[in-house]
Write an enzyme that holds these catalytic residues in place. Structure first.
Site, PDB file in Angstrom:
ATOM      1  N   LYS A  11      17.284  18.564  14.999  1.00  0.00           N
ATOM      2  CA  LYS A  11      16.565  19.145  16.546  1.00  0.00           C
ATOM      3  C   LYS A  11      16.136  19.050  17.701  1.00  0.00           C
ATOM      4  CE  LYS A  11      13.576  15.520  17.372  1.00  0.00           C
ATOM      5  NZ  LYS A  11      13.461  14.529  18.533  1.00  0.00           N
ATOM      6  N   ASP A 137       8.690  12.776  13.074  1.00  0.00           N
ATOM      7  CA  ASP A 137       9.088  14.298  12.924  1.00  0.00           C
ATOM      8  C   ASP A 137       9.343  15.058  12.121  1.00  0.00           C
ATOM      9  OD1 ASP A 137       9.552  13.847  16.060  1.00  0.00           O
ATOM     10  OD2 ASP A 137      11.608  12.972  15.526  1.00  0.00           O
TER      11      ASP A 137
HETATM   12  O1  C5P Z   1       7.272   8.193  13.810  1.00  0.00           O
HETATM   13  P1  C5P Z   1       8.445   7.404  13.637  1.00  0.00           P
HETATM   14  O2  C5P Z   1       8.449   6.219  12.625  1.00  0.00           O
HETATM   15  O3  C5P Z   1       9.122   7.948  13.964  1.00  0.00           O
HETATM   16  O4  C5P Z   1       8.606   6.402  15.418  1.00  0.00           O
HETATM   17  C1  C5P Z   1       9.450   5.772  15.265  1.00  0.00           C
HETATM   18  C2  C5P Z   1       8.882   4.476  16.623  1.00  0.00           C
HETATM   19  O5  C5P Z   1       9.082   5.424  17.986  1.00  0.00           O
HETATM   20  C3  C5P Z   1       7.824   3.667  16.234  1.00  0.00           C
HETATM   21  O6  C5P Z   1       7.225   3.376  15.982  1.00  0.00           O
HETATM   22  C4  C5P Z   1       6.966   3.716  18.169  1.00  0.00           C
HETATM   23  O7  C5P Z   1       7.820   2.334  18.478  1.00  0.00           O
HETATM   24  C5  C5P Z   1       7.799   5.115  18.387  1.00  0.00           C
HETATM   25  N1  C5P Z   1       6.912   5.638  18.691  1.00  0.00           N
HETATM   26  C6  C5P Z   1       5.867   6.334  19.326  1.00  0.00           C
HETATM   27  N2  C5P Z   1       5.111   7.057  19.930  1.00  0.00           N
HETATM   28  C7  C5P Z   1       5.350   8.194  18.760  1.00  0.00           C
HETATM   29  C8  C5P Z   1       6.470   8.134  17.460  1.00  0.00           C
HETATM   30  C9  C5P Z   1       6.958   7.412  17.990  1.00  0.00           C
HETATM   31  O8  C5P Z   1       5.612   5.015  20.072  1.00  0.00           O
HETATM   32  N3  C5P Z   1       4.703   9.546  19.327  1.00  0.00           N
END
Ligand code: C5P
Length: 287
Positions: A11, A137
């Protein structure tokens, strides 16, 4: 069915607005997500003896850290009556830690694929919420398309497909840590006004995208500070006939949109920075 092949599309983000920091450490977001033709290829094969991951990419973990493994684990927890085992082969074509949801799309494809492989009916609403735990995601990647996302990225609202648009994605040989980008964002970036409603109205009601609206990415400054090569890549894109250029997600991937396949392919074929990952492709509808 004994085995199954499926695609796991990447994406890009056409807009990314950070509304604020939440108590759980995540950021409250507003996003426009768009699937593209660049995709990993996944093969699933029924096999007793647990979850086995094999991959074409030497740097990809094959244990529990791999999001595809976590998705398979959730699937077998949801369906304890099944013989617990699958071999997952991931042909990795999407750059890792690049802002294109490469790991998330593999996880979502594995979940979708396991329901097909075992010929079970999937409740997509439930699957989305189960997949939230793996990554922000992953729920989007279950079906892709042109989507408005909010919350952490898990609140999804389908938008009309923006149509086939040709594009080039370029990723420098530099892996970006998403948490590091968000952390730097918190340190350097003040709240920015972002007219997301106009973007949504444009996507919902108009034939043509008005790129002069807030098709912007709030993580841009933080991402460019961590990876200064992003600017060099953008400068090269400036001298092409791109309609629009921006980073995707937390970077460092930069994409440009073109009004023809020929233009996109020409830019990709003539790309001067030899260490970058470069791919020409197009936007795709939900799958
Ligand atoms: O959810 P995901 O594992 O992809 O997120 C990775 C990191 O990105 C999280 O630990 C956080 O630090 C940051 N993040 C965030 N807010 C979001 C998505 C991700 O702060 N909405």
């Amino acid at each position: 069915m004994r085995e199954l092949y499926l695609k796991a599309p990447a994406k890009i983000n056409l807009a990314l607005h950070v509304k604020g920091l939440r108590e759980d450490g995540f950021h409250e977001l507003q996003l426009i997500m768009q699937s593209i033709s660049l995709a990993d290829r996944i093969k699933l094969k029924k096999k007793s003896g647990g979850i086995i991951i094999k991959t074409s990419h030497t740097e990809l973990p094959t244990g529990k850290e791999n999001l595809a493994y976590q998705a398979a684990e959730i699937f077998f927890e949801q369906n304890p009556e099944l013989e617990q085992g699958v071999e997952i082969y991931i042909e990795k074509n999407i750059p890792i830690a690049a802002g294109m949801a490469g790991g998330s799309t593999d996880a979502a494809a594995v979940m979708r694929g396991l329901y097909q492989l075992f010929e079970l009916k999937a409740d997509f609403k439930k699957l989305r919420s189960d997949l939230e735990a793996i990554g922000s995601d992953v729920p989007y990647c279950l079906a892709g398309g042109t989507v408005y996302a909010a919350g952490r990225g898990e609140i999804l609202e389908s938008l009309p497909f923006i149509g086939e648009k040709y594009l080039v994605v370029v990723t420098p040989a530099f892996k970006i840590s998403t948490p590091a980008v968000y952390k730097l964002y918190d340190e350097i970036q003040g709240y920015r006004k972002f007219n997301f409603d106009l973007v949504l109205d444009n996507l919902q009601n108009d034939e043509k995208i008005d790129w002069s609206l807030d098709y912007k990415n709030d993580l841009k400054n933080a991402s460019e500070k961590i990876c200064p090569e992003i600017r060099e890549i953008k400068d090269i894109f400036k001298n092409t006939e791109a309609e629009f250029t921006m980073i995707s997600g937390s970077g460092p991937t930069v994409f440009s949109i073109y009004d023809s396949r020929e233009k996109a392919e020409k830019v990709a074929a003539g790309w001067p920075r030899k260490n970058d990952f470069v791919a020409a492709g197009k936007t795709i509808d939900s799958y």
